[in-house]
Scaffold this active site. Structure first.
Site, PDB file in Angstrom:
ATOM      1  N   LYS A  14      36.946  59.930  39.406  1.00 26.60           N
ATOM      2  CA  LYS A  14      37.488  60.266  40.729  1.00 26.60           C
ATOM      3  C   LYS A  14      36.623  59.766  41.877  1.00 26.60           C
ATOM      4  CE  LYS A  14      40.647  64.006  39.842  1.00 26.60           C
ATOM      5  NZ  LYS A  14      40.501  64.323  38.405  1.00 26.60           N
ATOM      6  N   GLU A  63      43.268  68.158  48.994  1.00 22.93           N
ATOM      7  CA  GLU A  63      43.746  69.289  48.217  1.00 22.93           C
ATOM      8  C   GLU A  63      43.108  69.161  46.843  1.00 22.93           C
ATOM      9  OE1 GLU A  63      45.463  66.442  48.171  1.00 22.93           O
ATOM     10  OE2 GLU A  63      45.456  66.304  45.988  1.00 22.93           O
ATOM     11  N   SER A  77      37.743  59.380  30.745  1.00 24.74           N
ATOM     12  CA  SER A  77      37.801  59.529  32.201  1.00 24.74           C
ATOM     13  C   SER A  77      36.721  60.440  32.769  1.00 24.74           C
ATOM     14  CB  SER A  77      39.182  60.049  32.616  1.00 24.74           C
ATOM     15  OG  SER A  77      39.510  61.229  31.902  1.00 24.74           O
TER      16      SER A  77
HETATM   17  C1  LIG Z   1      41.514  64.524  37.504  1.00 25.60           C
HETATM   18  C2  LIG Z   1      41.178  64.013  36.174  1.00 25.60           C
HETATM   19  C3  LIG Z   1      42.136  63.354  35.371  1.00 25.60           C
HETATM   20  C4  LIG Z   1      43.588  63.237  35.759  1.00 25.60           C
HETATM   21  O1  LIG Z   1      43.826  62.490  36.901  1.00 25.60           O
HETATM   22  P1  LIG Z   1      44.410  61.018  36.870  1.00 25.60           P
HETATM   23  O2  LIG Z   1      44.683  60.733  38.292  1.00 25.60           O
HETATM   24  O3  LIG Z   1      45.640  61.014  36.020  1.00 25.60           O
HETATM   25  O4  LIG Z   1      43.362  60.126  36.303  1.00 25.60           O
HETATM   26  C5  LIG Z   1      41.733  62.827  34.162  1.00 25.60           C
HETATM   27  N1  LIG Z   1      40.464  62.967  33.720  1.00 25.60           N
HETATM   28  C6  LIG Z   1      39.522  63.598  34.444  1.00 25.60           C
HETATM   29  C7  LIG Z   1      38.152  63.712  33.892  1.00 25.60           C
HETATM   30  C8  LIG Z   1      39.838  64.145  35.686  1.00 25.60           C
HETATM   31  O5  LIG Z   1      38.896  64.775  36.397  1.00 25.60           O
END
Ligand SMILES: *Cc1c(COP(=O)(O)O)cnc(C)c1O
Length: 395
Positions: A89, A111, A377
């Site tokens: 993010k 948000e 992610s």
């Molecule tokens: C917020 C988040 C997501 C989901 O958000 P996307 O916009 O679909 O990437 C996925 N993995 C992590 C670690 C997150 O913090």
């Protein structure tokens, strides 16, 4: 034909900007400026310098030997979990705060649901000395105590929202209301590839550093710049968009997206938007939405707070509709099992969101020569309590 956004802000029949009149000027100002800024040398220099020195990029592309052996192919993990603040993010919030500054804005609003985007936003506001207001449903404020404390420590004002179910959807409404009242000095940082055009395209471009790096790293490590499969989890779609961005029009690459099945797509407790969603409007975009017969948005459910979104980015809705991507629902228990598996095989504790991408591995049929790149992610530190409550039977 391309799977990227067109001139009008659409991906096929998905996307657009369905906004109240009062927001038209704000969104139009953004639309007129974002490409000019994002493509300027001066922005690119500062963005890439911060990605390197502050975020810690490039994130490694790691050949996971034991995981590869388990699934009978070659699996590389794109390690967004190693970024500053623990997930992908931050790539987006750094880009948007640099844009906000260039547009002369001094106040940032956002948000947040689980609090991850709120923390990433508060972080870049501290970094640049900007005022920061984060809207968060009161239910989420109580559930995500640590992230609230982090945002406060970073200097942000966290506003608990008490309307509706007091979750993400209600926080988003409040942020939009704020933007309507302060159009001149305020910039709204959206955390995923959702919202009215140009947000989905802008966030995808800022996250596209992920696939830019994958190309280079694969070429170095594999001698070819494209994998056979790209895999990522999808909430709103930003880590997936970043992972596939430079491959989306390349037919050599199969795209696999994992959405949150919750307790099962037919259980009534799910966030599997592609499996269940019908065309609707959410947060200013035309896309699939989980809704009832009256068109009211249903409260989604997933064990993972970051995937618990009743819509999906318009880019991903189109990829699914055109069958450019395979979308697999992964249930809570499958994700948790996959997280334990990665932890025991590779010594990496993934975020619950990322665990859904890992949970899709067992639903695939790979050939031994297949090269798979899967994006982790985020890291699992925030999810340890949930993991410990759900220990699966381990081999
Ligand atoms: C917020 C988040 C997501 C989901 O958000 P996307 O916009 O679909 O990437 C996925 N993995 C992590 C670690 C997150 O913090």
């Amino acid at each position: 034909m391309s799977y990227l956004v067109n001139e009008e802000g659409y991906y096929g029949e998905f996307g657009g900007a369905y906004i109240p009149e009062i927001l038209h000027k704000c969104v139009e100002e953004l639309r007129c400026n974002y490409l000019k800024v994002l493509q300027s040398d001066e922005f690119l220099r500062e963005f890439h310098q911060l990605l390197r020195d502050y975020v810690g990029r490039p994130s490694p592309l790691y050949l996971a030997h034991r995981l590869s052996e388990r699934y009978g192919c070659k699996i590389y993990l794109k390690r967004e979990d190693l970024n500053h603040t623990g997930a992908h993010k931050i790539n987006n919030t750094i880009g948007q705060i640099l844009l906000a500054r260039r547009m002369g804005k001094t106040r940032i609003i956002a948000e947040t649901g689980a609090g991850q985007h709120g923390v990433a936003t508060a972080t870049v506001c501290a970094l640049t000395g900007m005022e920061c207001v984060v809207y968060m449903g009161k239910t989420d404020v109580e559930r995500q105590h640590i992230n609230v404390e982090k945002m406060k420590m970073l200097g942000a004002t966290v506003v608990p929202v008490t309307s509706g179910n007091m979750t993400l959807k209600d926080a988003t409404n409040e942020a939009i209301r704020d933007w309507c009242c302060h159009p001149a000095d305020t910039y709204y940082i959206i955390g995923s590839t959702v919202g009215p055009h140009p947000y989905p395209d802008m966030v995808a471009r800022l996250q596209s550093v992920i696939s830019e790096e994958i190309k280079k790293q694969l070429l170095e490590q594999e001698g070819r710049d494209c994998p056979d499969y790209l895999m990522a989890c999808v909430g709103g779609g930003s880590n997936a968009a970043g992972t596939i961005y430079h491959y989306v029009d390349d037919p050599r690459v199969q795209i696999v997206l994992a959405e949150a099945g919750g307790k099962g797509v037919d259980s009534g407790m799910t966030a599997a938007t592609i499996a269940l969603g019908k065309m609707g409007i959410i947060h200013g975009a035309r896309t699939y939405v989980i809704q009832n017969e009256d068109g009211q948005i249903e409260e989604p459910y997933s064990i993972s707070a970051g995937l618990d979104y009743p819509g999906i980015g318009p880019m991903h809705a189109n990829l699914a509709a055109q069958k450019r991507a395979i979308v697999v629902p992964v249930n809570d228990d499958e994700a948790v099992r996959a997280a334990y598996e990665l932890t025991r095989l590779e010594g990496i504790i993934p975020a619950l969101e990322s665990a859904h991408a890992l949970g899709a591995l067992e639903k695939m049929h790979f050939r031994p020569q297949d090269v798979v790149v899967l994006t982790v992610s985020g890291r699992g530190d925030k999810d340890i309590e949930t993991y410990l409550r759900q220990v699966p039977a381990l081999p």
